[in-house]
Design a protein around this motif. Sequence first.
Motif, PDB file in Angstrom:
ATOM      1  N   GLU A  80      50.049 -56.956  26.400  1.00 38.12           N
ATOM      2  CA  GLU A  80      51.238 -56.908  27.241  1.00 38.12           C
ATOM      3  C   GLU A  80      50.829 -56.579  28.683  1.00 38.12           C
ATOM      4  O   GLU A  80      49.882 -55.841  28.919  1.00 38.12           O
ATOM      5  N   PHE A  81      51.579 -57.143  29.642  1.00 38.72           N
ATOM      6  CA  PHE A  81      51.230 -56.989  31.056  1.00 38.72           C
ATOM      7  C   PHE A  81      52.228 -56.043  31.713  1.00 38.72           C
ATOM      8  O   PHE A  81      53.392 -56.383  31.900  1.00 38.72           O
ATOM      9  N   SER A  93      44.419 -52.003  33.901  1.00 34.60           N
ATOM     10  CA  SER A  93      44.966 -51.681  32.586  1.00 34.60           C
ATOM     11  C   SER A  93      44.976 -52.902  31.672  1.00 34.60           C
ATOM     12  O   SER A  93      44.556 -52.826  30.510  1.00 34.60           O
ATOM     13  N   GLN A  94      45.451 -54.033  32.181  1.00 34.31           N
ATOM     14  CA  GLN A  94      45.558 -55.219  31.343  1.00 34.31           C
ATOM     15  C   GLN A  94      44.190 -55.768  30.963  1.00 34.31           C
ATOM     16  O   GLN A  94      43.944 -56.117  29.810  1.00 34.31           O
ATOM     17  N   GLU A 142      52.605 -64.303  37.532  1.00 30.00           N
ATOM     18  CA  GLU A 142      53.883 -63.661  37.839  1.00 30.00           C
ATOM     19  C   GLU A 142      53.669 -62.251  38.382  1.00 30.00           C
ATOM     20  O   GLU A 142      54.332 -61.839  39.343  1.00 30.00           O
ATOM     21  N   ARG A 143      52.746 -61.510  37.759  1.00 35.57           N
ATOM     22  CA  ARG A 143      52.480 -60.139  38.233  1.00 35.57           C
ATOM     23  C   ARG A 143      51.844 -60.179  39.619  1.00 35.57           C
ATOM     24  O   ARG A 143      52.175 -59.363  40.490  1.00 35.57           O
ATOM     25  N   LEU A 144      50.947 -61.129  39.857  1.00 39.32           N
ATOM     26  CA  LEU A 144      50.325 -61.250  41.172  1.00 39.32           C
ATOM     27  C   LEU A 144      51.331 -61.697  42.229  1.00 39.32           C
ATOM     28  O   LEU A 144      51.293 -61.225  43.364  1.00 39.32           O
ATOM     29  N   ARG A 145      52.248 -62.591  41.862  1.00 38.98           N
ATOM     30  CA  ARG A 145      53.286 -63.015  42.803  1.00 38.98           C
ATOM     31  C   ARG A 145      54.171 -61.842  43.195  1.00 38.98           C
ATOM     32  O   ARG A 145      54.569 -61.701  44.365  1.00 38.98           O
ATOM     33  N   ALA A 146      54.508 -60.998  42.219  1.00 40.03           N
ATOM     34  CA  ALA A 146      55.321 -59.814  42.518  1.00 40.03           C
ATOM     35  C   ALA A 146      54.600 -58.911  43.511  1.00 40.03           C
ATOM     36  O   ALA A 146      55.220 -58.359  44.434  1.00 40.03           O
TER      37      ALA A 146
END
Length: 201
Positions: A80-81, A93-94, A142-146
């Motif tokens: 999970e990310f 963490s990921q 998606e996490r990097l875009r955020a």
Amino acid sequence: MIEESTTARRGRGRRPAAEVRAGVLAAAGRVFLSEGLRAVTFDRIAKEAGSSKVTLYKWWPSPGAMAAEAYFAQTSRVLEFADTGDIRADLVSQLTSFVRWLTDEGVAGPVSELIGAAQLDPDVAAAWSEQYARPRRELARERLRAAQLVGQLRGDADLDVIVDQLWGACYHRLLVLRVPFDEELVPRVVDQALYGAARAE
């Protein structure tokens, strides 16, 4: 921890298809991760899961494709990310979870076999790409875009290349160099991907 297979329901009547499929995937995942890809056959898994071999043939084009889906099911809860607001911490963490999954859980060997099978079996290749690699890549993007939107990454940062640097470093050591690696590698890989090797001005 590898999940145990779902046992057949006692009594008369058919089990729901979703329950049967979950039991088959649990059994296939257990066999694959503990014994490797060659141990995953329709005969073996049908017996382990208390299911019909005909059903397995109906759902999967090959044992390799079944093993691939079983692996994906096992990893969904492990990889999970998180989004804590700190992109470096979340990447560490990921990626640490990923490396621990490969090393501490002893999954590196079976995963290597599965990726190798994907080079020869188009059904395994399609499953790996469409059900695992691309969706997991998109989660990272998606996490990097955020992080990009809140200014933690440059607006022109190439998110695809960052993903390649992070997970590619692990797969390169696992599949190409075939050298030992552990979670101590992770912060160095993350810092290299985020901050680069150029001299600070």
